[in-house]
Design an enzyme around this catalytic site. Structure first.
Site, PDB file in Angstrom:
ATOM      1  CG  HIS A 194       2.139 -40.873   3.936  1.00  0.00           C
ATOM      2  ND1 HIS A 194       1.760 -41.223   2.431  1.00  0.00           N
ATOM      3  CD2 HIS A 194       3.165 -40.666   3.796  1.00  0.00           C
ATOM      4  CE1 HIS A 194       2.641 -40.753   1.806  1.00  0.00           C
ATOM      5  NE2 HIS A 194       3.787 -40.156   2.435  1.00  0.00           N
TER       6      HIS A 194
ATOM      7  CG  ASP B 228       6.389 -37.333   4.100  1.00  0.00           C
ATOM      8  OD1 ASP B 228       5.706 -38.523   3.934  1.00  0.00           O
ATOM      9  OD2 ASP B 228       6.928 -36.688   3.409  1.00  0.00           O
TER      10      ASP B 228
ATOM     11  CG  HIS C  38       1.632 -36.561   1.414  1.00  0.00           C
ATOM     12  ND1 HIS C  38       1.796 -36.031   2.832  1.00  0.00           N
ATOM     13  CD2 HIS C  38       2.542 -37.202   0.991  1.00  0.00           C
ATOM     14  CE1 HIS C  38       3.095 -36.459   3.069  1.00  0.00           C
ATOM     15  NE2 HIS C  38       3.740 -37.383   1.932  1.00  0.00           N
TER      16      HIS C  38
ATOM     17  NE  ARG D 126       2.827 -38.137  -9.616  1.00  0.00           N
ATOM     18  CZ  ARG D 126       3.113 -38.230  -8.519  1.00  0.00           C
ATOM     19  NH1 ARG D 126       3.139 -39.536  -7.780  1.00  0.00           N
ATOM     20  NH2 ARG D 126       3.746 -37.267  -7.862  1.00  0.00           N
TER      21      ARG D 126
HETATM   22  O1  LIG Z   1       4.915 -39.865  -5.152  1.00  0.00           O
HETATM   23  C1  LIG Z   1       4.493 -39.058  -4.449  1.00  0.00           C
HETATM   24  O2  LIG Z   1       4.156 -37.781  -5.181  1.00  0.00           O
HETATM   25  C2  LIG Z   1       4.288 -38.994  -3.100  1.00  0.00           C
HETATM   26  C3  LIG Z   1       5.450 -39.740  -2.374  1.00  0.00           C
HETATM   27  C4  LIG Z   1       5.423 -39.570  -0.792  1.00  0.00           C
HETATM   28  O3  LIG Z   1       4.474 -39.037  -0.477  1.00  0.00           O
HETATM   29  C5  LIG Z   1       6.528 -40.163  -0.010  1.00  0.00           C
HETATM   30  O4  LIG Z   1       7.334 -41.001  -0.585  1.00  0.00           O
HETATM   31  O5  LIG Z   1       6.619 -40.298   1.282  1.00  0.00           O
HETATM   32 FE   LIG Z   2       5.218 -38.701   2.007  1.00  0.00          FE
END
Ligand SMILES: O=C(O)CCC(=O)C(=O)O
Ligand SMILES: [Fe+2]
Length: 434
Positions: free
Chosen positions: A307, A309, A364, A374
């Site tokens: 996705h 942001d 990403h 994680r």
């Molecule tokens: O947790 C991550 O590394 C990515 C999180 C992410 O892309 C988001 O929350 O929009």
């Molecule tokens: Fe994100």
């Protein structure tokens, strides 16, 4: 009234050898049932727990299937409260307790082969290639603009947020996710349409069965951290510690986001306040903690599916476990090497369009792994909802003609929310193209 029994079962379809045997204790509400009736582990879903629908076929009930819903803590594989339910009750229980849309069907929450492209196993080698920029070095503005143009992502060090605060925030976030599921669920999103509170990630950008849990809190126009945490009910010192860490971090991240906007403007050859003057103390920003428990079959799912942001900048704090991947040049997934002192920043769709595509928001995703949980703590920074975004005229030229129409931020976000739940991601920027 109930009869307790201990069962050993296997879940080959879902966990293979990783969870070869789960011991669980089933409390049945019908003690009269035949002794030879067997349970078959039927489906699995996880937040911090594994939910098992045990399929109980009973001849004495006219051959029909009866489902019992069992919740098992996956860390120690020992059951907690087990309640007999019908299938639809069980589905509703999952939906409500996960803060998820009630209209969805159970099947969507069961881990299964995803329709997203899944990661190859070898993608976990971390890359040093992502630019790491010292915010106070000479040339920081040019380096930031170049990273935004070439990658849409970068790490920053010497960012001004004390390491002590970052470590404190990481520790409090871990403690939060280690709370029993029942307790975290007290802060579950209140309605199907709300993004805020505890639950699994929702929205158009995430796979419905994402292998993660999240705690999403509004920061502007007013911090809602305490309101959500009050529902959890933890001892006062822990409560204060958690809220203070989030508030201090969000407040510093907000200042950092403004500083980044100014440096990037300078790096693009613009007046420093080109973007930031539209904020004048108001923004739309939120904090979300993402937690990815270990996954027995990481190649069959994703923590967050690909996705971009939709905001201005996202500032992401990782812990020491890798998982975030960035799509470089629409071609190659690059794993962002965790650096506990650094913050990962990415450009959102709104800044992309505002810059007339001179800097870019990129796809990403997050991978999961078999051994370690994680954590990421994400600060999403966007403009006030009424802000009108017009591509900056100085960034339009004959070799970079006007590409995006102007839009009001809240309308852009509303349209994205309407499209949520789509399984294959389509960039919201497409709707802004001229
Ligand atoms: O947790 C991550 O590394 C990515 C999180 C992410 O892309 C988001 O929350 O929009
Ligand atoms: Fe994100």
């Amino acid at each position: 009234m109930t009869e307790s029994q201990v069962f050993h079962t296997t879940c080959p379809a879902i966990y293979g050898s990783a969870v070869a045997s789960i011991m669980f204790q089933v409390s049945r509400h019908r003690p009269e049932k035949a002794a030879n009736e067997s349970f078959e582990c039927n489906s699995v879903l996880l937040l911090n727990s594994i939910f098992i629908l045990a399929n109980w076929s009973s001849q004495t009930e006219g051959g029909g299937s009866h489902f019992e819903f069992v919740s098992v803590c996956h860390r120690d594989s020992i059951s907690r409260n087990c309640t007999a339910m019908t299938l639809s009750d069980a589905a509703n229980h999952i939906l409500l307790n996960s803060g998820l849309l009630q209209s969805r069907t159970l099947g969507e929450f069961v881990l299964q082969d995803s329709d997203q492209p899944l990661p190859a196993q070898n993608l976990f080698s971390s890359s040093d290639a992502l630019p790491t920029i010292d915010l106070y070095c000479a040339g920081a503005a040019e380096q930031l603009a170049a990273a935004c143009r070439d990658w849409g992502f970068f790490q920053i060090q010497n960012h001004g947020i004390p390491l002590e605060l970052l470590n404190r925030l990481r520790a409090h976030s871990h403690s939060f996710f280690e709370l029993p599921l029942e307790q975290k669920e007290r802060a579950a999103a209140c309605s199907a349409n709300s993004f805020y509170g505890y639950g699994i990630a929702k929205g158009r950008t995430y796979s419905p069965n994402a292998w993660m849990e999240a705690f999403h809190m509004e920061w502007t126009p007013a911090s809602q951290v305490r309101r959500h945490m009050e529902r959890i009910g933890i001892p006062q010192p822990q409560f204060e510690g958690f809220c203070e860490a989030v508030e201090q971090y969000a407040s510093q991240a907000e200042k950092l986001a403004v500083q980044l906007m100014e440096l990037v403007a300078l790096g693009l050859g613009l007046d420093a306040t080109t973007f930031s003057r539209h904020f004048a103390g108001s923004s739309t920003s939120t904090v979300r903690m993402n937690y990815y428990p270990p996954c027995p079959q990481p190649s069959r799912t994703l923590g967050i599916s690909p996705h971009s942001d939709f905001n201005i900048f996202t500032i992401l704090l990782q812990d020491t476990v890798a998982g975030l991947q960035v799509l470089k040049d629409n071609d190659e997934w690059v794993t962002v090497k965790p650096n506990p002192n650094a913050l990962v920043v990415n450009v959102g769709d709104t800044l992309h369009a505002w810059s007339n595509g001179r800097i870019k928001s990129v796809m990403h995703r997050a991978l999961v792994n078999t051994t370690e949980p994680r954590l990421s703590v994400v600060y999403f920074f966007g403009p006030h909802p009424d802000t009108k975004i017009d591509p900056i005229p100085a960034l339009v030229s004959s070799d970079c003609p006007l590409r995006y129409r102007s839009f009001v931020y809240k309308q852009f976000v509303e349209q994205i929310l309407q499209n949520r739940g789509k399984k294959v991601f389509e960039s919201p920027l497409n709707s802004l193209l001229l």
